[in-house]
Design a protein around this motif. Sequence first.
Motif, short mmCIF file in Angstrom:
data_model
loop_
_atom_site.label_atom_id
_atom_site.label_comp_id
_atom_site.label_asym_id
_atom_site.label_seq_id
_atom_site.Cartn_x
_atom_site.Cartn_y
_atom_site.Cartn_z
N UNK A 107 6.59 2.72 9.99
CA UNK A 107 6.30 1.65 9.05
C UNK A 107 6.65 0.29 9.65
N UNK A 108 5.75 -0.66 9.47
CA UNK A 108 5.94 -2.02 9.98
C UNK A 108 6.25 -2.94 8.81
N UNK A 109 7.33 -3.69 8.94
CA UNK A 109 7.70 -4.65 7.89
C UNK A 109 7.61 -6.05 8.46
N UNK A 110 6.77 -6.86 7.86
CA UNK A 110 6.56 -8.18 8.43
C UNK A 110 7.51 -9.22 7.84
N UNK A 111 7.59 -10.33 8.56
CA UNK A 111 8.54 -11.37 8.16
C UNK A 111 8.23 -11.91 6.77
N UNK A 112 6.96 -12.24 6.54
CA UNK A 112 6.58 -12.77 5.23
C UNK A 112 5.81 -11.69 4.49
N UNK A 113 6.47 -11.04 3.53
CA UNK A 113 5.81 -9.91 2.88
C UNK A 113 4.62 -10.37 2.04
N UNK A 114 3.62 -9.54 2.00
CA UNK A 114 2.46 -9.79 1.14
C UNK A 114 2.63 -8.94 -0.11
N UNK A 115 2.87 -9.58 -1.23
CA UNK A 115 2.97 -8.84 -2.48
C UNK A 115 1.72 -9.08 -3.30
N UNK A 116 1.40 -8.08 -4.13
CA UNK A 116 0.22 -8.19 -4.99
C UNK A 116 0.60 -8.93 -6.26
N UNK A 117 -0.40 -9.46 -6.97
CA UNK A 117 -0.17 -9.99 -8.31
C UNK A 117 0.33 -8.85 -9.18
N UNK A 118 1.23 -9.18 -10.10
CA UNK A 118 1.75 -8.16 -10.99
C UNK A 118 3.26 -8.12 -10.89
N UNK A 119 3.83 -7.08 -11.45
CA UNK A 119 5.29 -6.97 -11.47
C UNK A 119 5.81 -6.32 -10.18
N UNK A 141 10.58 1.95 2.06
CA UNK A 141 11.62 2.98 2.15
C UNK A 141 11.37 4.14 1.19
N UNK A 142 10.81 3.87 0.01
CA UNK A 142 10.56 4.94 -0.97
C UNK A 142 9.58 5.96 -0.42
N UNK A 143 8.81 5.57 0.61
CA UNK A 143 7.79 6.46 1.19
C UNK A 143 8.35 7.30 2.33
N UNK A 144 9.67 7.17 2.58
CA UNK A 144 10.34 8.02 3.57
C UNK A 144 9.74 7.96 4.97
N UNK A 145 9.62 6.78 5.56
CA UNK A 145 9.16 6.73 6.95
C UNK A 145 10.24 7.31 7.87
N UNK A 146 9.87 7.59 9.10
CA UNK A 146 10.84 8.03 10.10
C UNK A 146 11.29 6.86 10.97
N UNK A 147 10.35 5.98 11.24
CA UNK A 147 10.62 4.83 12.11
C UNK A 147 10.31 3.55 11.35
N UNK A 148 11.23 2.61 11.42
CA UNK A 148 11.00 1.29 10.83
C UNK A 148 10.88 0.27 11.95
N UNK A 149 9.79 -0.49 11.91
CA UNK A 149 9.61 -1.61 12.84
C UNK A 149 9.76 -2.87 12.01
#
Length: 245
Positions: A89-101, A160-168
Amino acid sequence: MTDQPSAPPLVAAQRIARRDAARQQTLLQPTDFALAASERVALTGPSGSGKSVLLRALALLDPLDGGRIEWRGRPVTRARIPTFRRHVAYLRQRPALLDGTVEDNLRYPYSLAVYRDVSFDAGRARALLAGAGRGEAFLARDASELSGGEAQIVALVRVLQLDPDVLLLDEPTASLDPESARAIEALVAAWFERDRAAHATVWVSHDPAQALRVGTRQWTMHAGVLANASPSGPPAATAPREAAR
Ligand SMILES: Nc1ncnc2c1ncn2[C@@H]1O[C@H](COP(=O)(O)OP(=O)(O)O)[C@@H](O)[C@H]1O
Ligand SMILES: [Mg+2]
């Protein structure tokens, strides 16, 4: 380096390269890289040196211009890319969130075909958010009204809820307040410790103190060249100057 010396690395890159065809520029020189289970790599380097290019290449988010990536010793063919992305899983500096809660955002991945076999677990999400100091009411917050730190917490919990093995992790705490930065570090540390024999991280940071906290191997990038920054590795000072932007 791992508990099972005979096991292949989780992620291995062989001579992976990236080019900007339009500008005839090399973004990533042919690079070998191996990340074994239980390893934590910190990656530093000047802005524009190719840290994000490398991470995105390792995650197979951008097409390679050479070389190949293996997952647990097997080449990641085109057909295996969706599964690979579940593991890495890749986590970027500026997260892109969707409209909504916040909850809408946490539920979103389960609407994708690749996660059809799993479903949103509210208890798990609440426990992860609690690890970042956020209570139940946080789930109902409007994503567009979150601070940068809160948005990054949501993006990390969503992964994290998706249980990746590797975090980038690509400068996940840059421009965050210290409290949010600590929350991100704590969440990643808790995830890592939950199964350290199967997990690994690469964490891009511009903060040398953070790099020492989050990495047991220190790497650095200069002008698209990856070098081992630990004393036993080749000296990073010999790397070429930064490519002009
Ligand atoms: N998809 C792309 N196409 C063309 N150039 C790119 C692309 N991605 C990054 N670059 C360029 O590659 C260089 C390294 O970028 P990047 O990896 O984002 O640096 P950083 O080390 O700050 O993360 C920069 O000059 C950037 O403009
Ligand atoms: Mg970057």
